[in-house]
Design a protein around this motif. Structure first.
Motif, mmCIF file in Angstrom:
data_model
loop_
_atom_site.group_PDB
_atom_site.id
_atom_site.type_symbol
_atom_site.label_atom_id
_atom_site.label_comp_id
_atom_site.label_asym_id
_atom_site.label_seq_id
_atom_site.Cartn_x
_atom_site.Cartn_y
_atom_site.Cartn_z
ATOM 1 N N ALA A 127 -6.200 4.062 -0.158
ATOM 2 C CA ALA A 127 -4.757 4.160 0.103
ATOM 3 C C ALA A 127 -4.062 2.844 -0.232
ATOM 4 N N VAL A 128 -4.670 1.717 0.147
ATOM 5 C CA VAL A 128 -4.090 0.410 -0.170
ATOM 6 C C VAL A 128 -4.020 0.215 -1.686
ATOM 7 N N ARG A 129 -5.060 0.621 -2.395
ATOM 8 C CA ARG A 129 -5.057 0.503 -3.859
ATOM 9 C C ARG A 129 -3.861 1.242 -4.452
ATOM 10 N N GLY A 133 1.890 -10.167 2.975
ATOM 11 C CA GLY A 133 0.634 -9.492 3.271
ATOM 12 C C GLY A 133 0.918 -8.053 3.645
ATOM 13 N N MET A 134 -0.146 -7.317 3.887
ATOM 14 C CA MET A 134 0.044 -5.915 4.278
ATOM 15 C C MET A 134 -1.142 -5.434 5.080
ATOM 16 N N GLY A 135 -0.921 -4.387 5.807
ATOM 17 C CA GLY A 135 -1.988 -3.759 6.564
ATOM 18 C C GLY A 135 -1.772 -2.269 6.611
ATOM 19 N N ILE A 170 -7.124 -2.016 8.136
ATOM 20 C CA ILE A 170 -7.432 -2.990 7.092
ATOM 21 C C ILE A 170 -6.204 -3.868 6.914
ATOM 22 N N VAL A 171 -6.429 -5.171 6.730
ATOM 23 C CA VAL A 171 -5.332 -6.132 6.589
ATOM 24 C C VAL A 171 -5.621 -7.021 5.383
ATOM 25 N N SER A 198 -3.807 -12.699 -0.854
ATOM 26 C CA SER A 198 -5.256 -12.487 -0.859
ATOM 27 C C SER A 198 -5.609 -11.063 -1.256
ATOM 28 N N ASP A 199 -6.676 -10.926 -2.020
ATOM 29 C CA ASP A 199 -7.226 -9.609 -2.315
ATOM 30 C C ASP A 199 -8.421 -9.313 -1.417
#
Length: 179
Positions: free
Chosen positions: A41-43, A54-56, A70-71, A76-77
């Motif tokens: 989903a993040v991808r 950033g994101m979570g 997931i954060v 950062s990757d």
């Protein structure tokens, strides 16, 4: 965000309910599968939007009622994976109110106070228990995602008299939190 598979508050009352954890070792495969779904989903999300702060993403936001999140810290990757996280300590010092947003109601922002640091007991995907202290912007991101697992939205933490503002009125887009 809805088109990318992210549950929206107005459509999913499940986002306002606490969720169950994983029981190790019985749920180990389910925990790994859930984390893989979060990564996917993040991808998808990162293909269409950048996140300067950033994101979570928490499992309930993709329709999975389990304690996983997931954060990705700003710039950062490398993911911080949180299985069965719970905050066990908060610094007594609170940060100034800062604007936060949420993938589950993406078009608004609100100013929220959070502790400058939190200590979280969580597990790795293999069930190993860890105790990690997160501070500054990473602590803010982690606290936001753990709130999702407890059925709490950042809008619940708005100061009295504060309201949400439209993303168009928000002028902090593209500017990371400074600590």
């Amino acid at each position: 965000m809805r088109e990318l598979g992210i549950s929206q508050v107005e459509d999913d009352p499940g986002l306002l309910c606490p969720v169950d954890g994983f029981a190790y070792p019985f749920d180990a495969a389910l925990a790994v599968d859930t984390m893989n779904q979060l990564r996917e989903a993040v991808r998808r999300i990162r293909q269409v939007h950048t996140f300067s702060k950033g994101m979570g993403l928490a499992a309930p936001q993709i329709g999975i009622a389990r304690r996983a999140a997931i954060v990705f810290p700003a710039g950062s990757d490398e993911a911080i994976t949180l299985v069965n996280p719970r905050i066990v300590d908060r610094s007594p010092t609170m940060d100034v109110p800062r604007f936060e947003g949420c993938l589950s109601f993406f078009d608004v922002r609100g100013r929220v106070r959070r502790p400058l640091a939190i200590t979280v007991e969580h597990q790795r995907e293999d069930g190993t228990v860890e105790l990690t202290t997160f501070g500054g912007s990473v602590g803010r991101l982690v606290a936001h995602e753990i709130d999702h697992l407890d059925g709490i939205l950042y809008s619940h933490w708005l100061e009295p008299g504060e309201g949400l503002i439209s993303v168009e009125d928000y002028r902090g887009t593209g500017v990371g939190w400074q600590y």
